[in-house]
Design an enzyme around this catalytic site. Structure first.
Site, PDB file in Angstrom:
ATOM      1  N   PRO A 182      -0.005   2.715   0.725  1.00  0.00           N
ATOM      2  CG  PRO A 182      -0.667   3.902  -1.170  1.00  0.00           C
ATOM      3  CD  PRO A 182      -1.133   3.504   0.195  1.00  0.00           C
ATOM      4  CB  CYS A 183       5.422   1.257   1.251  1.00  0.00           C
ATOM      5  SG  CYS A 183       5.990   0.502  -0.306  1.00  0.00           S
TER       6      CYS A 183
END
Length: 357
Positions: free
Chosen positions: A71-72
């Site tokens: 996840p960014c």
């Protein structure tokens, strides 16, 4: 046959790129219902192993290549910038744990390669310390910060095992009319192939396309940004909506006008909603001008995916447009993934003598 495992799999872009180059997607980890259903439809033989936090790498089927786009949200420049200390982006460490557990259980044989993908904001998160942590997690040793405190868009950690290389890829250079910058890190645990995979000139890694025209009313061919609409010549411009919002907030007309893209320019990075807007202008018939949002099908095209890739689940049910926009906005452009998989397939097969050449 080389085998691939995909953590934080999304809608199966890494498995699709791998399959196009003779690599078998063996298993995937994902928790979102719609993406799982989409990938089950396209890869019915690929096992879904569940939540990364509940996995043990030593109990998973060993794979030659392990991919993960963790996840960014906390690394992105439009996120909260909590970095790897954030709840979502901190899941990066779960993937590293799984890699180490698999290598321990297989006496260091698998995976041969690990590939990480994330936003360009990873370079600057925590003033560069987060990207240093990423490299150190792969290397299991200390990595010095650059003298100027800034990470270059491409680089190599040499003279070690694994060899680690990174490179910032912009999708507009990989068969997409979208500008989407993402950093890819390749760690080679068996040799010195990471740099060959990431830094070879593009023509050496042939990207296999579907042979279909994009169908979009803007520059898929980079040839001037025009299309025919009836008998009138049309110019299509993509709005930079985030920039426009800032211009309105700060009452800056010049910034607002600059946020209207130029004819022939790529679409800005797609996000997870349906608010990417384009303007279609007819210089010889301005009364026909109009503004509209991109469709979910156009999102698929801009991500390099076959039309309809996200339309149905594995039981034939329709996936809602909102779920499709979200999944596509969180995904990887297929051309970038194929570029890396093409090089990985060639080099790993040469190393193992699998292709007999």
């Amino acid at each position: 046959m080389l085998k691939l495992g995909s953590l934080f799999d999304g809608i199966g872009v890494f498995p699709l790129a791998a399959a196009k180059h003779g690599i078998r997607p063996l298993w995937a980890s994902e928790i979102e219902k719609a993406p799982i259903s989409i990938t089950k439809r396209h890869f019915p033989y690929m096992e879904h192993v569940g939540d990364v936090t509940q996995l043990h790498g030593g109990r998973l089927p060993p794979v030659d290549i392990l991919t993960f786009g963790s996840p960014c949200q906390n690394l992105s420049q439009i996120g909260n910038r909590d970095g790897l200390a954030g709840e979502q982006s901190g899941l990066f460490y779960e993937a590293i744990r799984i890699i180490n557990e698999m290598r321990c259980a297989t006496d260091g044989q698998y995976p041969q390669l690990a590939i990480w993908e994330n936003v360009a904001g990873a370079f600057s998160s925590a003033m560069g310390a987060d990207f240093r942590t990423v490299l150190e997690a792969f290397a299991d040793s200390e990595i010095p910060m650059p003298d100027n405190g800034k990470w270059a868009p491409a680089g190599l950690v040499p003279d070690g095992c694994p060899e680690i290389a990174w490179r910032l890829l912009d999708s507009q250079h990989f068969q997409s009319a979208q500008s989407r910058e993402r950093v890819f890190v390749v760690a080679d645990y068996r040799g010195q192939r990471a740099s060959e995979i990431l830094f070879n000139p593009l023509p050496l890694h042939k990207i296999l396309g579907d042979g279909e025209e994009s169908g979009l009313p803007f520059p898929g061919d980079r040839g001037g940004g025009s299309s025919e609409a009836g008998r009138h010549h049309a110019e299509v411009r993509c709005f930079h909506t985030r920039k426009m919002r800032g211009a309105v907030q700060y009452h800056d007309p010049k910034m607002f006008l600059s946020a209207i893209g130029k004819p022939g320019a790529p679409c800005p990075t797609l996000l997870t909603g349906d608010y990417q807007v384009i303007a279609v202008h007819f210089p010889d018939a301005p009364e026909k001008d109009y503004i509209r949002k991109l469709t979910v099908t156009e999102f698929e095209m801009l991500m390099g995916l076959p039309v309809g890739w996200t339309k149905f689940g594995h039981e034939g049910q329709r996936i809602s447009d909102s779920a499709r926009f979200k999944a596509l906005g969180n995904s990887i452009v297929l051309g970038c993934a194929e570029y890396i998989m093409a090089g990985a397939a060639v080099l790993l097969q040469q190393k193992e003598g699998l292709n007999g050449k």
